[in-house]
Design an enzyme around this catalytic site. Structure first.
Site, PDB file in Angstrom:
ATOM      1  N   SER A   1      -1.420   2.302   4.894  1.00 46.70           N
ATOM      2  CA  SER A   1      -0.343   1.346   4.967  1.00 46.70           C
ATOM      3  C   SER A   1       0.116   1.056   6.433  1.00 46.70           C
ATOM      4  O   SER A   1      -0.196   2.039   7.002  1.00 46.70           O
ATOM      5  CB  SER A   1       0.844   1.660   4.011  1.00 46.70           C
ATOM      6  OG  SER A   1       1.699   2.711   4.803  1.00 46.70           O
ATOM      7  N   HIS A   2       0.769   0.244   6.850  1.00 40.64           N
ATOM      8  CA  HIS A   2       1.253   0.067   7.832  1.00 40.64           C
ATOM      9  C   HIS A   2       2.065   0.888   8.478  1.00 40.64           C
ATOM     10  O   HIS A   2       2.414   1.035   9.692  1.00 40.64           O
ATOM     11  CB  HIS A   2       1.800  -1.533   8.170  1.00 40.64           C
ATOM     12  CG  HIS A   2       0.552  -2.685   8.139  1.00 40.64           C
ATOM     13  ND1 HIS A   2      -0.191  -3.092   8.828  1.00 40.64           N
ATOM     14  CD2 HIS A   2       0.402  -3.279   7.012  1.00 40.64           C
ATOM     15  CE1 HIS A   2      -1.084  -3.659   8.380  1.00 40.64           C
ATOM     16  NE2 HIS A   2      -0.950  -4.045   7.312  1.00 40.64           N
TER      17      HIS A   2
ATOM     18  N   CYS B   1       9.528 -16.454   5.683  1.00 42.65           N
ATOM     19  CA  CYS B   1      10.017 -17.033   4.493  1.00 42.65           C
ATOM     20  C   CYS B   1       9.501 -18.286   4.170  1.00 42.65           C
ATOM     21  O   CYS B   1       8.810 -18.732   4.849  1.00 42.65           O
ATOM     22  CB  CYS B   1      11.634 -16.817   4.711  1.00 42.65           C
ATOM     23  SG  CYS B   1      12.406 -18.164   5.743  1.00 42.65           S
TER      24      CYS B   1
ATOM     25  N   SER C   1       0.909  -1.209   0.162  1.00 44.30           N
ATOM     26  CA  SER C   1       0.096   0.181   0.120  1.00 44.30           C
ATOM     27  C   SER C   1       0.830   1.234   0.103  1.00 44.30           C
ATOM     28  O   SER C   1       0.666   2.328  -0.664  1.00 44.30           O
ATOM     29  CB  SER C   1      -0.843   0.151   1.127  1.00 44.30           C
ATOM     30  OG  SER C   1      -1.755  -1.186   1.068  1.00 44.30           O
TER      31      SER C   1
ATOM     32  N   GLU D   1      -5.910  -3.980  -2.298  1.00 43.49           N
ATOM     33  CA  GLU D   1      -6.187  -5.264  -1.906  1.00 43.49           C
ATOM     34  C   GLU D   1      -7.118  -5.966  -3.146  1.00 43.49           C
ATOM     35  O   GLU D   1      -8.140  -6.354  -2.870  1.00 43.49           O
ATOM     36  CB  GLU D   1      -7.226  -4.899  -0.783  1.00 43.49           C
ATOM     37  CG  GLU D   1      -6.793  -4.249   0.497  1.00 43.49           C
ATOM     38  CD  GLU D   1      -5.775  -5.209   1.232  1.00 43.49           C
ATOM     39  OE1 GLU D   1      -5.359  -6.233   0.910  1.00 43.49           O
ATOM     40  OE2 GLU D   1      -5.373  -4.506   2.251  1.00 43.49           O
TER      41      GLU D   1
HETATM   42 ZN   LIG Z   1      12.367 -17.190   8.022  1.00 43.76          ZN
END
Ligand SMILES: [Zn+2]
Length: 203
Positions: free
Chosen positions: A59-60, A184, A24, A90
Site C-alpha cells: 500500500s502507499h 473530489c 490495499s 487491483e
Molecule cells: Zn476538490
C-alpha cells in the site's frame, strides 16, 4: 459499524475507492487479522501490476503482505483452493470472469475480499467492479483527500505533464509517464476531448 458475518459458508467483501484512499492498506489490515486467528490466507494480484516488488501487495502507506501474481482468473481459482480467506488486489484489472470466480469461491465457503478502483480516470465504472459490488455482502467505498481542495476525494485524476489526460486515452496504462491525483467531484477535470466525445461525466 458492527457487521455480523454469515455463520455458515463464505461471502464477498469489496473495498473500493479512488487511488490513495487506502484500499490495499485496508485489505492488508483485514487479512492480517484473519492470519492472526490462524486462518489460511492468500492474496492474489494481476501480473500487470508491478509497481513495486512483484511478490508483495504494497500500500502507499508502506504496509505490505505477500501476494501471488496471477496471469488469469483460471490460475487464480486453481491456486485459491484450500484457503479460507482469499484477497484479490487491483481487482479492476482482472477479466470479467473474476466475478463468477469470486462467487464460486464464496459459495465454496471462502471469505473473498476484493479491493480495487471503482472508477477509471474518466469516472466511469471500472471493469468487473459494478457486478462485484452488486453481488457483495459487504461494500466499503473509501475516500482519499482531494489534491486540489482538501475535501473528500472519490475520483482519480490522470495527468500528463500536469494537464488532464485525454478522455480517449487507454483505460489501463502500465509503466507510462502519467501521474495520478485523488480529486473530489468538483475538482475532477475531464480531458479536453471529453465534450467532443459526448462524455456525460464532463464537469
Ligand atoms: Zn476538490
Amino acid at each position: 459499524m458492527i457487521r455480523i458475518p454469515p455463520q455458515r459458508g463464505g461471502w464477498l467483501e469489496v473495498i473500493c475507492g479512488p487511488m490513495f484512499s487506502g484500499k490495499s492498506e485496508e485489505m492488508i489490515r483485514r487479512l492480517r487479522r484473519a492470519e492472526i486467528a490462524g486462518q489460511r490466507v492468500v492474496i492474489f494480484k494481476p501480473r500487470i501490476d508491478d509497481r513495486f516488488d512483484a511478490a508483495d501487495v504494497v500500500s502507499h502507506a508502506g504496509a505490505r503482505m505477500r501476494a501471488v501474481p496471477v496471469s488469469s482468473v483460471a490460475e487464480l481459482v486453481a491456486r485459491a483452493q484450500g484457503f479460507e480467506v482469499v484477497g484479490i488486489d487491483e481487482v479492476q484489472f482482472f477479466e470479467h470472469p473474476v466475478v463468477s470466480a469470486s462467487l464460486e469461491l464464496a459459495e465454496g465457503g471462502a471469505r473473498v475480499v476484493a479491493a480495487g478502483l471503482d472508477q477509471d480516470f474518466r469516472r466511469l465504472p471500472f471493469g468487473p467492479i459494478p457486478e462485484l459490488l452488486s453481488h457483495a455482502e459487504f461494500v466499503d467505498k473509501l475516500q482519499a483527500v482531494c489534491h486540489r481542495c482538501g475535501g473528500p476525494a472519490t475520483t482519480t485524476q490522470r495527468l500528463v505533464a500536469g494537464k488532464p489526460a485525454p478522455y480517449s486515452g487507454e483505460t489501463v496504462l502500465v509503466g507510462a509517464a502519467e501521474q495520478y491525483e485523488a480529486r473530489c467531484r468538483d475538482c475532477h477535470e475531464p480531458g479536453t476531448d471529453a465534450a467532443a466525445l459526448g462524455a456525460s461525466a464532463a464537469a
